[in-house]
Scaffold this motif. Structure first.
Motif, PDB file in Angstrom:
ATOM      1  N   ARG A 104       0.932  -0.922   0.047  1.00  0.00           N
ATOM      2  CA  ARG A 104       0.317   0.146  -0.207  1.00  0.00           C
ATOM      3  C   ARG A 104       0.994   0.973   0.078  1.00  0.00           C
ATOM      4  O   ARG A 104       1.919   1.655   1.178  1.00  0.00           O
ATOM      5  CB  ARG A 104      -1.017  -0.079   0.958  1.00  0.00           C
ATOM      6  CG  ARG A 104      -1.964  -1.204   1.713  1.00  0.00           C
ATOM      7  CD  ARG A 104      -2.477  -1.528   2.443  1.00  0.00           C
ATOM      8  NE  ARG A 104      -2.096  -1.242   3.779  1.00  0.00           N
ATOM      9  CZ  ARG A 104      -2.066  -0.749   5.295  1.00  0.00           C
ATOM     10  NH1 ARG A 104      -3.653   0.573   4.656  1.00  0.00           N
ATOM     11  NH2 ARG A 104      -1.872  -0.950   5.809  1.00  0.00           N
ATOM     12  N   PRO A 105       1.304   2.296  -1.342  1.00  0.00           N
ATOM     13  CA  PRO A 105       1.573   3.078  -1.288  1.00  0.00           C
ATOM     14  C   PRO A 105       1.580   4.177  -0.519  1.00  0.00           C
ATOM     15  O   PRO A 105       2.789   4.875   0.164  1.00  0.00           O
ATOM     16  CB  PRO A 105       1.411   3.613  -2.290  1.00  0.00           C
ATOM     17  CG  PRO A 105       0.786   2.479  -3.736  1.00  0.00           C
ATOM     18  CD  PRO A 105       0.345   1.754  -2.323  1.00  0.00           C
ATOM     19  N   ASP A 109       4.388   6.596   1.660  1.00  0.00           N
ATOM     20  CA  ASP A 109       4.589   7.597   2.216  1.00  0.00           C
ATOM     21  C   ASP A 109       4.537   7.903   3.002  1.00  0.00           C
ATOM     22  O   ASP A 109       5.218   8.811   3.626  1.00  0.00           O
ATOM     23  CB  ASP A 109       3.413   8.016   1.358  1.00  0.00           C
ATOM     24  CG  ASP A 109       3.014   8.237  -0.496  1.00  0.00           C
ATOM     25  OD1 ASP A 109       4.405   7.877  -1.027  1.00  0.00           O
ATOM     26  OD2 ASP A 109       1.639   8.050  -0.756  1.00  0.00           O
ATOM     27  N   TRP A 110       3.903   7.532   4.220  1.00  0.00           N
ATOM     28  CA  TRP A 110       3.550   7.612   5.607  1.00  0.00           C
ATOM     29  C   TRP A 110       5.166   7.699   5.831  1.00  0.00           C
ATOM     30  O   TRP A 110       5.606   9.010   7.251  1.00  0.00           O
ATOM     31  CB  TRP A 110       2.502   6.946   6.363  1.00  0.00           C
ATOM     32  CG  TRP A 110       2.541   7.018   7.807  1.00  0.00           C
ATOM     33  CD1 TRP A 110       2.168   8.002   8.662  1.00  0.00           C
ATOM     34  CD2 TRP A 110       3.216   6.225   9.126  1.00  0.00           C
ATOM     35  NE1 TRP A 110       2.254   7.777   9.904  1.00  0.00           N
ATOM     36  CE2 TRP A 110       3.285   6.976  10.152  1.00  0.00           C
ATOM     37  CE3 TRP A 110       4.512   5.543   8.892  1.00  0.00           C
ATOM     38  CZ2 TRP A 110       3.987   6.456  11.821  1.00  0.00           C
ATOM     39  CZ3 TRP A 110       4.944   4.842  10.597  1.00  0.00           C
ATOM     40  CH2 TRP A 110       4.654   5.247  11.089  1.00  0.00           C
ATOM     41  N   HIS A 156      15.791  12.555   7.879  1.00  0.00           N
ATOM     42  CA  HIS A 156      16.958  11.975   7.642  1.00  0.00           C
ATOM     43  C   HIS A 156      16.602  11.468   5.821  1.00  0.00           C
ATOM     44  O   HIS A 156      15.769  12.413   5.365  1.00  0.00           O
ATOM     45  CB  HIS A 156      16.567  10.014   8.085  1.00  0.00           C
ATOM     46  CG  HIS A 156      17.085  10.715   9.310  1.00  0.00           C
ATOM     47  ND1 HIS A 156      17.753  10.722  10.009  1.00  0.00           N
ATOM     48  CD2 HIS A 156      16.194   9.550  10.526  1.00  0.00           C
ATOM     49  CE1 HIS A 156      18.091   9.685  11.510  1.00  0.00           C
ATOM     50  NE2 HIS A 156      17.401   9.641  11.170  1.00  0.00           N
ATOM     51  N   PRO A 157      17.750  11.122   5.634  1.00  0.00           N
ATOM     52  CA  PRO A 157      17.247  11.142   3.617  1.00  0.00           C
ATOM     53  C   PRO A 157      15.814  10.889   3.488  1.00  0.00           C
ATOM     54  O   PRO A 157      15.715   9.906   4.368  1.00  0.00           O
ATOM     55  CB  PRO A 157      18.457  10.351   2.839  1.00  0.00           C
ATOM     56  CG  PRO A 157      19.877  10.787   3.647  1.00  0.00           C
ATOM     57  CD  PRO A 157      18.857  10.553   5.348  1.00  0.00           C
ATOM     58  N   THR A 158      15.374  11.138   2.276  1.00  0.00           N
ATOM     59  CA  THR A 158      13.903  10.013   1.588  1.00  0.00           C
ATOM     60  C   THR A 158      14.794   8.754   1.416  1.00  0.00           C
ATOM     61  O   THR A 158      15.715   8.258   1.077  1.00  0.00           O
ATOM     62  CB  THR A 158      13.768  10.929   0.458  1.00  0.00           C
ATOM     63  OG1 THR A 158      13.068  12.030   0.650  1.00  0.00           O
ATOM     64  CG2 THR A 158      12.259  10.115  -0.406  1.00  0.00           C
ATOM     65  N   PRO A 159      13.599   7.861   1.651  1.00  0.00           N
ATOM     66  CA  PRO A 159      13.745   6.332   1.491  1.00  0.00           C
ATOM     67  C   PRO A 159      13.609   5.807   0.160  1.00  0.00           C
ATOM     68  O   PRO A 159      12.841   6.659  -0.183  1.00  0.00           O
ATOM     69  CB  PRO A 159      13.342   5.135   3.022  1.00  0.00           C
ATOM     70  CG  PRO A 159      12.111   6.727   2.697  1.00  0.00           C
ATOM     71  CD  PRO A 159      12.565   7.851   3.130  1.00  0.00           C
ATOM     72  N   THR A 160      14.565   4.417  -0.278  1.00  0.00           N
ATOM     73  CA  THR A 160      13.654   4.301  -1.480  1.00  0.00           C
ATOM     74  C   THR A 160      12.640   3.584  -1.660  1.00  0.00           C
ATOM     75  O   THR A 160      12.468   3.098  -0.549  1.00  0.00           O
ATOM     76  CB  THR A 160      14.332   3.458  -2.059  1.00  0.00           C
ATOM     77  OG1 THR A 160      16.110   3.971  -2.443  1.00  0.00           O
ATOM     78  CG2 THR A 160      14.046   3.182  -3.818  1.00  0.00           C
TER      79      THR A 160
END
Ligand SMILES: NC(=O)c1ccc[n+]([C@@H]2O[C@H](COP(=O)([O-])OP(=O)(O)OC[C@H]3O[C@@H](n4cnc5c(N)ncnc54)[C@H](O)[C@@H]3O)[C@@H](O)[C@H]2O)c1
Length: 442
Positions: free
Chosen positions: A77-78, A82-83, A93-97
């Motif tokens: 579930r995207p 996103d959450w 922290h950096p955006t995760p993949t």
């Protein structure tokens, strides 16, 4: 539950097993003496798979624990990735993949990401495939409970952890609850004498959760249509297994199990579901109360109960009995020979200050507000600490296998008039020489 039925699930399990068997003959693999430890990792890079109710709690905890980063997130579930991404970036922290291309996208995560740990909190049927993919790709792995659902998968994770020399940890948070840790501390100090008997269980009215149209309702009720045994043994067994030195001086030898009638879910559906609801057509096989008895190699006994379909207050039983006294949970009480009034329980609060586990003294403040009264934070903290310092983890793959094995073994025994079933020795004899768990610190 992504319409994975039992046949699909077994197929996934055996395919994974076949994949592992081709790679090595783990039985022949020499093992070092003592529990497995991996090289220390300065910053533990984590891929988190399955960010629902319990996964969300772990994500929040991990963001507060020094020395780790969640660098990849995966969910079917995207909105859940996103959450998690918001939580991670808001923590600085950096955006995760994000991996959101369906139920097997964790494979791409395991194959392509540079990670130290793949941690999953997915529905039960996915734990084994995710852990096996992680270890095959050189990552340590941690899973929510139970680790696996079949004996074949117990062996598959043991074989894979040994072959790839990776940690495979079942995150049994109840091992870290305050009272469970206090009892363990009392056992270590000899206050209860020689421990001879224990009891544990998962007695939790889950009817509303099982029938919900979200969260666990999407997959957990389905298991009540497939298996009749103890579906969730590890919360009750984990803490008492530590008090009995299971896999570290003793081991589960054999088990007998009985299930009673299945009424609770049928009655709930009839009372709460509209007449045209397909849920009313479901047929449940899970006995509302399942009781098992385990005999250990050193002759000790453990009572284990599972009851999730009936109205009742919550309990994990948490009973530990020795030659000098007894502790019993729900409510927490203790009897120590020579203390207090003869034949009368003392409330456990009266001995808490004296026997509180050091980890709780050290971490209680930080754990405040975290899931399940703080124990989830303490368990996550310990996992990261062990990985960072190159220590053996508190719980290892043999614990994951032995505790999860009770699921299939209880089913086998219950369907054969409580026949005795042997518990495999997943340690291949090393339970005799592995040292007992110590009193760990933060
Ligand atoms: N230790 C505890 O106290 C405790 C408490 C609750 C749940 N749990 C365990 O945690 C696990 C998850 O339970 P939950 O309550 O969080 O359930 P949940 O349904 O709320 O969350 C599961 C998540 O996994 C995702 N998911 C499902 N299949 C997936 C796949 N193939 N790949 C990636 N993501 C997938 C779902 O979309 C969902 O977000 C279960 O093993 C459960 O037994 C443990």
């Amino acid at each position: 539950m992504d319409d994975l039925n039992r046949r699909d699930f077994l197929r996934i399990g055996s395919a994974a097993l076949a994949a592992v068997s081709i790679e090595a003959s783990p039985a022949a693999r020499p093992q070092e003496s003592g529990p497995f430890a991996a090289p220390a990792i300065e910053t533990v890079r984590i891929g988190f798979v399955g960010i629902g109710g319990q996964g969300g709690g772990h994500v929040r905890n991990l963001l507060r624990i020094p020395g780790c980063r969640i660098t990849a997130v995966c969910d079917i579930r995207p909105e859940r990735t996103d959450w998690a991404t918001r939580q991670i970036t808001e923590a600085g922290h950096p955006t995760p993949t994000a991996y959101t291309r369906g139920p097997r996208d964790f494979e791409r995560l395991c194959e392509t990401e540079d990670l130290d740990l793949v941690f999953n909190a997915t529905p039960w049927e996915w734990h084994a495939p995710i852990m096996l993919a992680a270890m095959k790709n050189g990552k340590h792995t941690a899973t929510e409970v139970p680790a696996v659902m079949t004996i074949d998968d117990c062996w598959a994770i043991v074989d894979s952890a040994e072959t790839h020399r990776r940690h495979c940890v079942m995150m049994e948070n109840c091992n870290y609850d305050r009272m469970e840790m206090m009892v363990f501390n009392m056992v270590r100090q000899g206050v209860l004498g020689e421990v001879l008997h224990a009891g544990g269980g998962y007695l939790h009215d889950l009817r509303a959760i099982k029938f919900a149209d979200d969260g666990e309702g999407l997959w957990r009720r389905a298991w009540s249509m497939k298996l009749n045994g103890n579906l969730y043994p590890t919360h009750g067994l984990g803490p008492v297994a530590n008090c009995l030195d299971i896999n570290r001086g003793d081991r589960f030898d054999y088990l007998v199990s009985m299930s009673g009638p299945s009424r609770g879910l049928q009655a709930w559906a009839a009372e709460h579901e509209p007449p045209d609801s397909p849920k009313r057509q479901e047929r449940y096989v899970l006995g509302d109360v399942n009781v098992s008895l385990i005999k250990t190699a050193r002759g000790r006994t453990i009572y284990v109960e599972h009851c999730t379909n009936l109205p009742r207050p919550y309990s994990r039983i948490n009973l530990v009995q020795g030659t000098k006294g007894i502790f019993q949970g729900y409510p927490n009480r203790v009897y120590i020979e020579g203390r207090g009034r003869e034949h009368q329980w003392l409330p456990a609060t009266e001995v808490l200050e004296e026997f509180e586990h050091p980890l709780w003294k050290e971490l209680a403040e930080q754990a405040t507000g975290a899931g399940h009264g703080g124990m989830d934070f303490i368990e996550d903290y310990r996992l990261i600490k062990c990985l960072r310092e190159g220590l053996p983890t508190d719980m290892n793959v043999y614990d994951a296998a032995a505790l999860s094995a009770v699921i299939e073994l209880s089913v086998q025994s219950a369907e054969r008039r409580a026949a005795r079933v042997d518990v495999p020795d997943f340690t291949r004899g090393r339970w005799k020489t592995t040292p007992p768990l110590g009193i760990v610190h933060m």
